[in-house]
Design an enzyme around this catalytic site. Structure first.
Site, PDB file in Angstrom:
ATOM      1  N   CYS A 207       0.428  -1.189   0.305  1.00 39.13           N
ATOM      2  CA  CYS A 207       0.269   0.017   0.338  1.00 39.13           C
ATOM      3  C   CYS A 207       1.136   1.102   0.091  1.00 39.13           C
ATOM      4  CB  CYS A 207      -0.821  -0.083   1.686  1.00 39.13           C
ATOM      5  SG  CYS A 207      -1.730   1.643   1.825  1.00 39.13           S
ATOM      6  N   HIS A 208       0.647   1.988  -0.685  1.00 36.97           N
ATOM      7  CA  HIS A 208       1.601   3.437  -1.287  1.00 36.97           C
ATOM      8  C   HIS A 208       0.694   4.400  -1.960  1.00 36.97           C
ATOM      9  CE1 HIS A 208       2.503   1.441  -4.842  1.00 36.97           C
ATOM     10  NE2 HIS A 208       3.287   2.636  -5.021  1.00 36.97           N
ATOM     11  N   ARG A 209       0.260   4.215  -2.929  1.00 42.66           N
ATOM     12  CA  ARG A 209      -0.790   5.568  -3.165  1.00 42.66           C
ATOM     13  C   ARG A 209      -1.192   6.589  -2.394  1.00 42.66           C
ATOM     14  NH1 ARG A 209      -0.516   2.736  -8.093  1.00 42.66           N
ATOM     15  NH2 ARG A 209       1.357   4.438  -8.041  1.00 42.66           N
ATOM     16  N   ARG A 242       6.482   6.152   2.542  1.00 42.31           N
ATOM     17  CA  ARG A 242       5.381   6.943   2.354  1.00 42.31           C
ATOM     18  C   ARG A 242       4.580   6.759   3.505  1.00 42.31           C
ATOM     19  NH1 ARG A 242       2.970   7.646  -2.501  1.00 42.31           N
ATOM     20  NH2 ARG A 242       4.277   8.844  -3.808  1.00 42.31           N
ATOM     21  N   ASP A 283      -1.667  -1.722  -3.851  1.00 38.81           N
ATOM     22  CA  ASP A 283      -2.759  -0.082  -4.825  1.00 38.81           C
ATOM     23  C   ASP A 283      -1.110  -0.273  -6.148  1.00 38.81           C
ATOM     24  OD1 ASP A 283      -0.746   0.833  -3.226  1.00 38.81           O
ATOM     25  OD2 ASP A 283      -1.943   2.010  -1.942  1.00 38.81           O
TER      26      ASP A 283
END
Ligand code: UDP
Length: 361
Positions: A207-209, A242, A283
């Site tokens: 998950c990083h969007r 992030r 994502d």
């Protein structure tokens, strides 16, 4: 005459894609020469150098060391640095990949100097202009001379925007890389043993969007869903920097307790986990496709995807960021028996290099 290509990379997925094309360029010494510029967008050892080492990517000639800051500040500093290098190097082509700020800066700097731009992964659209990636890819396509599309749908997207000249479907370079790494993954990665995992009995999540990490409501729903799934099977989460920062900033770090959290993984370890996972939740654009290449059911933590084929062919479910929807998608997973043949034949890099050589001559 040697065709001089200046490649601009900066982020993890670009190193992976460039690996296939750089390798192909090296097969044509004297005919094509590559100068690589690393913008510095991803700079941690495990987000950058490890990919150069594992995938045998030649060291970049330049590193601009531009990282952090707002989109505008980051892109501005990249533009300035790339322009300086272009004026010195005077390449025949600037080659950019995907949809990051490095893509945008490389394409814009070149176009303003009348240097032709070739865009790998042209024509992808999520039709969601709130995504920074969507803006980057639309602008890069607008200023590119060669639009090297990964799929027929990407070609159609460009046609519906009135763009046909310079457009071709070369296939997906990530499929080239997946094929290239298949044997090396099996022989080199020990990640399953290291994490004490059994093939087919764990979930892999990424998950990083920005739409998920910058929205605490979406992020906490996703983390809650991963926690629910962890009651059925171990959930491995290689944590993007992030996302780590965002969990920390929003007081959500406790959500990680039920998960097997790792640092971002080297590529071969990631491939080994993807191939052995029971289900993948992500994502990431690249990971959605890799799930499809390896025939592992995928649940996408977004409301839309650029890789529409994966959904239409039944390999991928769009679950968004609602806890119940994500858990339901995992419980409903099923896979069609046929692998999709929509991402090319593993020869995308060779078509890209041929296109550059023939358009330059
Ligand atoms: N990847 C990796 N290690 C990780 C997470 C991802 O090697 O810990 C690889 C993944 O297999 C895929 C690529 O990085 O090939 C995708 O990059 P990312 O998800 O950062 O970007 P996107 O594809 O969404 O643009």
């Amino acid at each position: 005459m040697t065709c001089k290509v200046l490649t601009v990379v900066g982020a993890r997925p670009q190193f992976i894609k460039a690996a296939a094309v750089s390798r192909e360029m090296l097969r044509h010494p004297g005919q094509i020469e590559e100068v690589m510029v690393h913008t510095g967008q991803h700079h941690d050892e495990n987000m950058s150098q490890v990919f150069f080492d594992e995938l045998d990517i030649p060291a970049p000639r330049y590193n601009l060391e531009v990282c952090g800051g707002t989109h505008g500040a980051m892109t501005g500093r990249m533009l300035e640095g790339i322009e300086r290098i272009l004026l010195d190097e005077q390449p025949d082509w600037v080659l950019v990949y995907g949809d990051t700020n490095s893509t945008l800066a490389g394409a814009l700097a070149a176009a303003k100097l009348h240097i032709p731009v070739a865009h790998v992964e042209a024509g992808l659209r999520s039709f969601n202009r709130r995504m920074p990636e969507e803006i980057n890819r639309i602008v890069a396509d607008q200023v590119s001379t060669l639009l090297l599309c990964p799929t027929a749908l990407a070609v159609d997207n460009l046609a519906s925007e009135g763009r046909r000249k310079g457009v071709s479907n070369v296939g997906d370079v990530m499929y080239d890389v997946a094929l290239y790494c298949a044997d090396r993954t099996r022989s080199k990665s020990r990640i399953l043993e290291q994490l004490g995992l059994q093939a087919g009995q764990f979930a892999l999540a990424t998950c990083h969007r920005a739409e998920n990490t910058d929205d605490p409501r979406r992020l906490s729903e996703i983390m809650a869903a991963l926690g629910d799934i962890a009651q059925q099977m171990p959930v491995v989460l290689p944590l993007h920097p992030r996302t780590r920062k965002s969990l920390h900033d929003h007081g959500l770090v406790a959500c990680l307790r039920r998960l097997r959290v790792t640092d971002p993984l080297p590529f071969l370890d990631m491939m080994a986990l993807e191939q052995a996972a029971n289900v993948i939740l992500t994502d990431s654009g690249g990971v959605q496709k890799e799930a499809c290449f390896y025939g592992v059911p995928c649940v996408t933590l977004r409301n839309e995807t650029e890789w529409v084929e994966t959904v239409e062919l039944g390999f991928n479910q769009l679950a968004g960021a609602r806890r119940e929807a994500i858990v339901a998608a995992v419980n409903n997973r099923s896979m069609p028996r046929q692998r999709p043949l929509v991402y090319g034949d593993g020869q995308a890099a060779s078509r890209i290099v041929s296109s550059l050589r023939s358009a330059a001559s």
